[in-house]
Design an enzyme around this catalytic site. Sequence first.
Site, PDB file in Angstrom:
ATOM      1  N   ASN A  60      52.748  18.807 -42.856  1.00 33.07           N
ATOM      2  CA  ASN A  60      52.406  18.010 -41.678  1.00 33.07           C
ATOM      3  C   ASN A  60      52.813  16.568 -41.984  1.00 33.07           C
ATOM      4  OD1 ASN A  60      51.252  16.676 -39.544  1.00 33.07           O
ATOM      5  ND2 ASN A  60      49.127  17.031 -40.148  1.00 33.07           N
ATOM      6  N   TRP A  61      53.954  16.183 -41.459  1.00 34.60           N
ATOM      7  CA  TRP A  61      54.474  14.850 -41.782  1.00 34.60           C
ATOM      8  C   TRP A  61      53.764  13.736 -41.015  1.00 34.60           C
ATOM      9  CZ3 TRP A  61      60.537  15.819 -41.926  1.00 34.60           C
ATOM     10  CH2 TRP A  61      60.861  16.465 -43.140  1.00 34.60           C
ATOM     11  N   LYS A  62      52.940  14.072 -40.051  1.00 34.17           N
ATOM     12  CA  LYS A  62      52.227  13.057 -39.266  1.00 34.17           C
ATOM     13  C   LYS A  62      53.230  12.020 -38.723  1.00 34.17           C
ATOM     14  CE  LYS A  62      48.175  14.125 -41.992  1.00 34.17           C
ATOM     15  NZ  LYS A  62      46.905  13.690 -42.546  1.00 34.17           N
ATOM     16  N   HIS A  91      44.271  18.847 -34.799  1.00 27.53           N
ATOM     17  CA  HIS A  91      44.142  18.165 -36.087  1.00 27.53           C
ATOM     18  C   HIS A  91      43.008  17.134 -35.994  1.00 27.53           C
ATOM     19  CE1 HIS A  91      45.020  15.559 -39.491  1.00 27.53           C
ATOM     20  NE2 HIS A  91      45.601  16.612 -40.015  1.00 27.53           N
ATOM     21  N   GLU A 102      42.832  14.206 -36.831  1.00 22.41           N
ATOM     22  CA  GLU A 102      43.261  12.891 -36.316  1.00 22.41           C
ATOM     23  C   GLU A 102      43.407  12.920 -34.791  1.00 22.41           C
ATOM     24  OE1 GLU A 102      46.580  12.613 -39.024  1.00 22.41           O
ATOM     25  OE2 GLU A 102      45.118  12.570 -40.646  1.00 22.41           O
ATOM     26  N   GLU A 125      40.265  22.241 -42.574  1.00 20.93           N
ATOM     27  CA  GLU A 125      40.502  20.958 -43.238  1.00 20.93           C
ATOM     28  C   GLU A 125      39.238  20.105 -43.181  1.00 20.93           C
ATOM     29  OE1 GLU A 125      44.942  19.872 -43.122  1.00 20.93           O
ATOM     30  OE2 GLU A 125      44.159  19.397 -41.148  1.00 20.93           O
ATOM     31  N   GLY A 131      43.639  13.047 -46.830  1.00 22.35           N
ATOM     32  CA  GLY A 131      44.221  11.760 -47.190  1.00 22.35           C
ATOM     33  C   GLY A 131      43.361  10.920 -48.114  1.00 22.35           C
ATOM     34  N   SER A 171      44.178  16.899 -49.130  1.00 29.21           N
ATOM     35  CA  SER A 171      44.559  16.478 -50.483  1.00 29.21           C
ATOM     36  C   SER A 171      45.069  17.621 -51.358  1.00 29.21           C
ATOM     37  CB  SER A 171      43.404  15.726 -51.153  1.00 29.21           C
ATOM     38  OG  SER A 171      43.098  14.556 -50.405  1.00 29.21           O
ATOM     39  N   GLY A 180      49.549  17.193 -46.041  1.00 32.86           N
ATOM     40  CA  GLY A 180      49.958  15.913 -45.473  1.00 32.86           C
ATOM     41  C   GLY A 180      50.734  15.101 -46.502  1.00 32.86           C
ATOM     42  N   GLY A 181      50.038  14.201 -47.203  1.00 36.26           N
ATOM     43  CA  GLY A 181      50.675  13.244 -48.111  1.00 36.26           C
ATOM     44  C   GLY A 181      51.673  13.875 -49.084  1.00 36.26           C
TER      45      GLY A 181
HETATM   46  P1  PGA Z   1      46.499  15.328 -46.745  1.00 35.13           P
HETATM   47  O1  PGA Z   1      46.518  15.710 -45.191  1.00 35.13           O
HETATM   48  O2  PGA Z   1      47.203  16.449 -47.484  1.00 35.13           O
HETATM   49  O3  PGA Z   1      47.252  14.025 -46.836  1.00 35.13           O
HETATM   50  O4  PGA Z   1      45.076  15.211 -47.158  1.00 35.13           O
HETATM   51  C1  PGA Z   1      46.295  17.030 -44.766  1.00 35.13           C
HETATM   52  C2  PGA Z   1      46.330  17.098 -43.264  1.00 35.13           C
HETATM   53  O5  PGA Z   1      45.832  16.164 -42.606  1.00 35.13           O
HETATM   54  O6  PGA Z   1      46.838  18.071 -42.666  1.00 35.13           O
END
Ligand code: PGA
Length: 258
Positions: free
Chosen positions: A11-13, A98, A100, A170, A176, A216, A237-238
């Site tokens: 997930n590159w956001k 998600h 966010e 999640e 994050g 994470s 994500g990251g």
């Molecule tokens: P993260 O994000 O790996 O940076 O914690 C995961 C996500 O939000 O899908």
Amino acid sequence: MSTRKPIIAANWKMNQTPTESKAFLEKFLPKFPESTPVDIVIAPAFLSMPMAAAQIVPSKSVDLSAQNMSAEPSGAFTGEVSAAMLKEVGTKYVILGHSERRSIFGEDDATINAKVKATLDNGFQPILCIGESLEEREGGKLEEVLRSQINGSLADVTAEQMANVVIAYEPVWAIGTGVTASPEQAQEAHAFVRGLLKDLFNEEVAAATRIQYGGSVKPGNAGELIALEDIDGFLVGGASLDPDSFGEIVQAGIAHVS
Ligand code: PGA
């Protein structure tokens, strides 16, 4: 070991411009030239999707995902992206709900449910995200939150349609932050979600639905997490922004099933 094929998604956001997406894929795709025993998915930002699709769609190992989709088919919805647009670039999956989207953009379970149904009606596979905040966990509300997210987001979805639904658990406090749920916390939540699917649908749906863990995930913890009974892959994500670290996470999935 379960028969569920692991699914590992990036997930590159709001990261990776079209040019950066191309550079990532030039490094990442040669690592997996043939199809693999895990599904590999990349979700670029909308504007980077056409550039990424040019490399992803012809690849044998990776599928394309969007990070969101409108529930409306077309029309006066400034800033939104439709199913027809996503179809045209070769999208297979759509991340929905998600945390966010829920916390920053105010999406509730009813909105997410409409989107889940729209993705299924259009032949996409939704990756439906759920998860509790730290406050909710510490307040003893974990099960209540997960139940209302599952029941609300999957309302009116049929048992048959569930074959095309992926769930991503999640915990919001792990996204994050560098803090990962412990293996025990993750397995317990995943088993609970599987139980919710049994209550809402049936035993077969519960056993067959793939439930990803997100929050994470890194090369250093992926092997331990993927070994857990009810964890069927990751939403990353990251650590998905670097081709080597995302590649190592995928390799942990492959090593687990091989
Ligand atoms: P993260 O994000 O790996 O940076 O914690 C995961 C996500 O939000 O899908």
